[in-house]
Write an enzyme that holds these catalytic residues in place. Sequence first.
Site, PDB file in Angstrom:
ATOM      1  N   SER A 146      42.505  44.069  46.362  1.00  0.00           N
ATOM      2  CA  SER A 146      41.240  43.415  46.017  1.00  0.00           C
ATOM      3  C   SER A 146      40.700  42.712  47.262  1.00  0.00           C
ATOM      4  CB  SER A 146      41.501  42.370  44.924  1.00  0.00           C
ATOM      5  OG  SER A 146      40.371  41.543  44.727  1.00  0.00           O
ATOM      6  N   TYR A 159      46.441  35.163  41.720  1.00  0.00           N
ATOM      7  CA  TYR A 159      45.886  36.534  41.806  1.00  0.00           C
ATOM      8  C   TYR A 159      45.848  36.992  43.260  1.00  0.00           C
ATOM      9  CZ  TYR A 159      42.616  40.429  41.123  1.00  0.00           C
ATOM     10  OH  TYR A 159      42.018  41.668  41.101  1.00  0.00           O
TER      11      TYR A 159
HETATM   12  N1  LIG Z   1      36.900  44.982  38.626  1.00  0.00           N
HETATM   13  C1  LIG Z   1      36.976  44.322  39.761  1.00  0.00           C
HETATM   14  O1  LIG Z   1      36.058  43.599  40.161  1.00  0.00           O
HETATM   15  C2  LIG Z   1      38.220  44.437  40.619  1.00  0.00           C
HETATM   16  C3  LIG Z   1      38.153  43.956  41.916  1.00  0.00           C
HETATM   17  C4  LIG Z   1      39.276  44.041  42.714  1.00  0.00           C
HETATM   18  C5  LIG Z   1      40.438  44.599  42.219  1.00  0.00           C
HETATM   19  N2  LIG Z   1      40.477  45.045  40.931  1.00  0.00           N
HETATM   20  C6  LIG Z   1      41.739  45.610  40.441  1.00  0.00           C
HETATM   21  O2  LIG Z   1      41.481  46.858  39.833  1.00  0.00           O
HETATM   22  C7  LIG Z   1      42.531  47.171  38.922  1.00  0.00           C
HETATM   23  C8  LIG Z   1      41.944  47.684  37.628  1.00  0.00           C
HETATM   24  O3  LIG Z   1      41.252  46.638  36.966  1.00  0.00           O
HETATM   25  P1  LIG Z   1      39.844  46.832  36.251  1.00  0.00           P
HETATM   26  O4  LIG Z   1      38.844  46.098  37.052  1.00  0.00           O
HETATM   27  O5  LIG Z   1      39.603  48.255  35.938  1.00  0.00           O
HETATM   28  O6  LIG Z   1      40.076  45.962  34.928  1.00  0.00           O
HETATM   29  P2  LIG Z   1      40.239  46.370  33.396  1.00  0.00           P
HETATM   30  O7  LIG Z   1      39.032  47.094  32.931  1.00  0.00           O
HETATM   31  O8  LIG Z   1      40.637  45.131  32.695  1.00  0.00           O
HETATM   32  O9  LIG Z   1      41.459  47.388  33.425  1.00  0.00           O
HETATM   33  C9  LIG Z   1      42.777  46.963  33.626  1.00  0.00           C
HETATM   34  C10 LIG Z   1      43.694  48.095  33.276  1.00  0.00           C
HETATM   35  O10 LIG Z   1      45.051  47.661  33.511  1.00  0.00           O
HETATM   36  C11 LIG Z   1      45.812  47.982  32.382  1.00  0.00           C
HETATM   37  N3  LIG Z   1      46.941  47.089  32.202  1.00  0.00           N
HETATM   38  C12 LIG Z   1      46.961  45.730  32.106  1.00  0.00           C
HETATM   39  N4  LIG Z   1      48.207  45.301  31.864  1.00  0.00           N
HETATM   40  C13 LIG Z   1      48.991  46.418  31.788  1.00  0.00           C
HETATM   41  C14 LIG Z   1      50.363  46.647  31.554  1.00  0.00           C
HETATM   42  N5  LIG Z   1      51.223  45.652  31.333  1.00  0.00           N
HETATM   43  N6  LIG Z   1      50.821  47.938  31.545  1.00  0.00           N
HETATM   44  C15 LIG Z   1      49.967  48.963  31.760  1.00  0.00           C
HETATM   45  N7  LIG Z   1      48.672  48.805  31.994  1.00  0.00           N
HETATM   46  C16 LIG Z   1      48.185  47.548  32.008  1.00  0.00           C
HETATM   47  C17 LIG Z   1      44.865  47.932  31.204  1.00  0.00           C
HETATM   48  O11 LIG Z   1      45.343  48.790  30.181  1.00  0.00           O
HETATM   49  P3  LIG Z   1      45.986  48.287  28.779  1.00  0.00           P
HETATM   50  O12 LIG Z   1      45.455  46.919  28.491  1.00  0.00           O
HETATM   51  O13 LIG Z   1      45.538  49.333  27.807  1.00  0.00           O
HETATM   52  O14 LIG Z   1      47.463  48.343  29.028  1.00  0.00           O
HETATM   53  C18 LIG Z   1      43.604  48.501  31.817  1.00  0.00           C
HETATM   54  O15 LIG Z   1      43.607  49.905  31.727  1.00  0.00           O
HETATM   55  C19 LIG Z   1      43.352  45.879  38.774  1.00  0.00           C
HETATM   56  O16 LIG Z   1      44.521  45.994  39.557  1.00  0.00           O
HETATM   57  C20 LIG Z   1      42.433  44.815  39.340  1.00  0.00           C
HETATM   58  O17 LIG Z   1      43.134  43.710  39.840  1.00  0.00           O
HETATM   59  C21 LIG Z   1      39.389  44.994  40.126  1.00  0.00           C
END
Ligand SMILES: NC(=O)c1ccc[n+]([C@@H]2O[C@H](COP(=O)([O-])OP(=O)(O)OC[C@H]3O[C@@H](n4cnc5c(N)ncnc54)[C@H](OP(=O)(O)O)[C@@H]3O)[C@@H](O)[C@H]2O)c1
Length: 251
Positions: A146, A159
Amino acid sequence: MNTDTTNIAGKVVVITGASSGLGEAAARYLSERGAIVVLGARRVERIEALAAEITGNGGQALALATDVTDAAQVQALVDAAVERFGRIDVMLNNAGLMPHSPLERRKIADWDRTIDVNIKGVLYGIAAALPYMQKQSGGHFINVSSVAGHKVGPAGAVYSATKTAVRVISEGLRQEVKPWNIRTTIISPGAVATELPQSITEPDVAQGIGQFYEEYAIPADAFARAVAFAISQPEDVDIDEILFRPTRQEL
Ligand SMILES: NC(=O)c1ccc[n+]([C@@H]2O[C@H](COP(=O)([O-])OP(=O)(O)OC[C@H]3O[C@@H](n4cnc5c(N)ncnc54)[C@H](OP(=O)(O)O)[C@@H]3O)[C@@H](O)[C@H]2O)c1
């Protein structure tokens, strides 16, 4: 729409956190370019629906309930990919959460979950896929960090620590896997519109970050294109790190 399939078509891509946001967008984007996608997340009905959509469109996909805090479940996901499709070309360690809060609120359960998913989940993904990639003499790890892995701000200490850890682990991995022709990519997104802010358990913090995301976040396709760029390079080109933000995002 760019639908160049070069060096993506036919690749077996395992994606953790494929039930929403970045993982879901990457699964769709890569499958449209001919990748075989293996989807892991806890909300199995969501990944099953996504797999059905992809196969309905002529693609190949497999969904398996996976909690990345359990090493055996991550191993089972990768084993299922290899059993069904014969190999694993890309391990996209994407599952994560971001329950921001100031340290003085002592949200110890949130800290534990964040460390378990964001750090240990990535390590378990490496542990599961690395032996197969060594045997294949090839493969590609893409680990999601991130902007917060480069910068720390108030309420984001834990985080940012986990996302810094992802970068450190990925760089260590990069140096170790040279003998097996394995590529490693860190992707560090800025604000992207996903369900991520919903993982915040403190209402006042959630409101502030929710507003920030509403104002600045860009669509998840931006992430999918970055993933596709890294995968589609010729095998002798290793894109080690990609950092992207919304153009308007200052932090
Ligand atoms: N969106 C942003 O602005 C942003 C920015 C920088 C980095 N990121 C990173 O991008 C990645 C994806 O996040 P996102 O933005 O797409 O958020 P999101 O829509 O909340 O998706 C998070 C995903 O992680 C899964 N997850 C959470 N806990 C889990 C567990 N214990 N086992 C397996 N899967 C799990 C969730 O699936 P289930 O709940 O179905 O298990 C979901 O599919 C993360 O690592 C986040 O830190 C996001």
